[in-house]
Design a protein around this motif. Structure first.
Motif, short mmCIF file in Angstrom:
data_model
loop_
_atom_site.label_atom_id
_atom_site.label_comp_id
_atom_site.label_asym_id
_atom_site.label_seq_id
_atom_site.Cartn_x
_atom_site.Cartn_y
_atom_site.Cartn_z
N PHE A 135 66.44 -65.74 -22.95
CA PHE A 135 67.18 -66.82 -22.31
C PHE A 135 66.28 -67.57 -21.32
N ASN A 136 66.52 -68.87 -21.23
CA ASN A 136 65.82 -69.64 -20.19
C ASN A 136 66.51 -69.39 -18.84
N GLU A 137 65.89 -69.88 -17.79
CA GLU A 137 66.35 -69.55 -16.43
C GLU A 137 67.42 -70.48 -15.89
N TYR A 138 67.87 -71.44 -16.69
CA TYR A 138 68.80 -72.45 -16.18
C TYR A 138 70.21 -72.27 -16.76
N LEU A 139 70.70 -71.06 -16.75
CA LEU A 139 71.99 -70.76 -17.37
C LEU A 139 72.96 -70.14 -16.37
N ASP A 140 74.21 -70.63 -16.40
CA ASP A 140 75.27 -70.03 -15.61
C ASP A 140 76.00 -68.96 -16.42
N ILE A 141 76.09 -69.16 -17.72
CA ILE A 141 76.79 -68.25 -18.61
C ILE A 141 75.88 -67.93 -19.79
N LYS A 142 75.81 -66.66 -20.16
CA LYS A 142 74.96 -66.23 -21.26
C LYS A 142 75.78 -65.42 -22.26
N VAL A 143 75.60 -65.71 -23.53
CA VAL A 143 76.18 -64.92 -24.61
C VAL A 143 75.05 -64.57 -25.57
N ALA A 144 74.88 -63.30 -25.87
CA ALA A 144 73.82 -62.86 -26.77
C ALA A 144 74.40 -62.54 -28.14
N CYS A 145 73.79 -63.09 -29.19
CA CYS A 145 74.26 -62.87 -30.56
C CYS A 145 73.17 -62.21 -31.41
N ARG A 146 73.62 -61.39 -32.33
CA ARG A 146 72.73 -60.81 -33.31
C ARG A 146 72.69 -61.66 -34.58
N TYR A 147 73.80 -62.35 -34.85
CA TYR A 147 73.95 -63.06 -36.11
C TYR A 147 74.03 -64.57 -35.88
N PHE A 148 73.36 -65.33 -36.75
CA PHE A 148 73.43 -66.79 -36.65
C PHE A 148 74.85 -67.29 -36.86
N PHE A 149 75.58 -66.70 -37.81
CA PHE A 149 76.90 -67.26 -38.12
C PHE A 149 77.89 -67.04 -36.99
N THR A 150 77.78 -65.95 -36.23
CA THR A 150 78.67 -65.77 -35.10
C THR A 150 78.35 -66.80 -34.01
N ARG A 151 77.06 -67.06 -33.81
CA ARG A 151 76.69 -68.06 -32.81
C ARG A 151 77.21 -69.44 -33.20
N LYS A 152 77.11 -69.79 -34.48
CA LYS A 152 77.58 -71.10 -34.91
C LYS A 152 79.08 -71.25 -34.75
N VAL A 153 79.82 -70.18 -34.98
CA VAL A 153 81.27 -70.23 -34.76
C VAL A 153 81.55 -70.53 -33.29
N MET A 154 80.83 -69.88 -32.39
CA MET A 154 81.06 -70.11 -30.96
C MET A 154 80.68 -71.53 -30.55
N PHE A 155 79.59 -72.04 -31.10
CA PHE A 155 79.21 -73.42 -30.82
C PHE A 155 80.35 -74.38 -31.18
N VAL A 156 80.92 -74.18 -32.36
CA VAL A 156 81.96 -75.09 -32.84
C VAL A 156 83.28 -74.87 -32.10
N LYS A 157 83.65 -73.62 -31.93
CA LYS A 157 84.95 -73.29 -31.33
C LYS A 157 85.06 -73.75 -29.88
N TYR A 158 83.96 -73.65 -29.13
CA TYR A 158 84.04 -73.89 -27.68
C TYR A 158 83.35 -75.18 -27.24
#
Length: 244
Positions: A135-158
């Motif tokens: 992660f870069n240092e300019y983040l207030d909230i961090k979510v760590a993913c193992r899978y690309f597809f779970t990350r893409k769902v979060m991008f779209v959903k939120y």
């Protein structure tokens, strides 16, 4: 025979072609039956995915209206591309949007840094990779993913809109996933904007002159990909199309 689900139906809508909602007890019985037909390895994989979704959703559920900004991890600091990323984050924050990126270095860091400079919400949904990770240092909230597809769902959903800065395979993958979801009416009201005419114009020309010309997409699909040159133009377009 089960009726096919058509693109015109909204996700989660009750219909004869979809599974009915069950109470929790009924759902557990169905899961027990299905899991009994799977290998232990498959069950463990499903549970890892479910845990990743649950943790991500719990972390992101209360974020303010947020633009997801796709950008390259390989964008170098001190370049015009990095400045564009920084300005995009800053302009989004000034307009009242949070920003969400992949949370990594390069252009993603630029966006998060820009948002932080204007005291805007800065979110990173990261991915475990052999390189370009962390992660870069300019983040207030961090979510760590193992899978690309779970990350893409979060991008779209939120997110309430999508901004695509110059990027490589990951950016193209994420961009075209959202485009496909809009094209097939799986999601609605999530505008896209491409930033950087010098970078994206060739892709749009190919889509028009080859993909559209051979009937693989429609003219309306191209309207989903407006192109601007500056961060200010991108955020102004989002303000026009997103109510916050």
């Amino acid at each position: 025979m089960t009726e096919a689900i058509t693109p015109s139906r909204k996700a989660g809508e009750e219909s004869g072609g979809q599974l009915p909602r069950r109470d929790s007890e009924g759902t557990l019985r169905v899961l027990e039956e299905l899991f009994g037909r799977l290998s232990q390895r498959d069950v463990e994989w499903i549970l890892r995915v479910a845990k990743e979704f649950a943790e991500g959703f719990a972390t992101l559920t209360d974020i303010p209206p947020t633009l997801v900004v796709y950008a390259s991890a390989r964008t170098e600091h001190g370049t015009p591309e990095y400045d564009l990323a920084f300005n995009t984050g800053a302009e989004a924050a000034k307009a009242g949007f949070g920003v969400m990126t992949g949370g990594g270095p390069g252009g993603m860091q630029g966006v998060n840094e820009g948002a932080t400079s204007e005291r805007g919400p800065s979110i990173g949904v990261g991915i475990e990779l052999p390189r370009e990770q962390g992660f870069n240092e300019y983040l207030d909230i961090k979510v760590a993913c193992r899978y690309f597809f779970t990350r893409k769902v979060m991008f779209v959903k939120y997110s309430c809109g999508v901004v695509a800065l110059p990027g490589g395979g990951g950016t193209l993958d994420e961009l075209f996933e959202v485009l496909t979801l809009l094209q097939t009416a799986k999601i609605e009201g999530k505008p896209i904007v491409l930033v950087g005419r010098w970078y994206w114009q060739g892709l749009l020309d190919w889509l028009r002159n080859v993909v559209l010309a051979t009937g693989k997409i429609s003219e309306d699909d191209l309207l989903l990909l407006p192109l601007v040159d500056t961060a200010e133009e991108a955020v102004a377009l989002m303000q026009e199309r997103v109510a916050i």
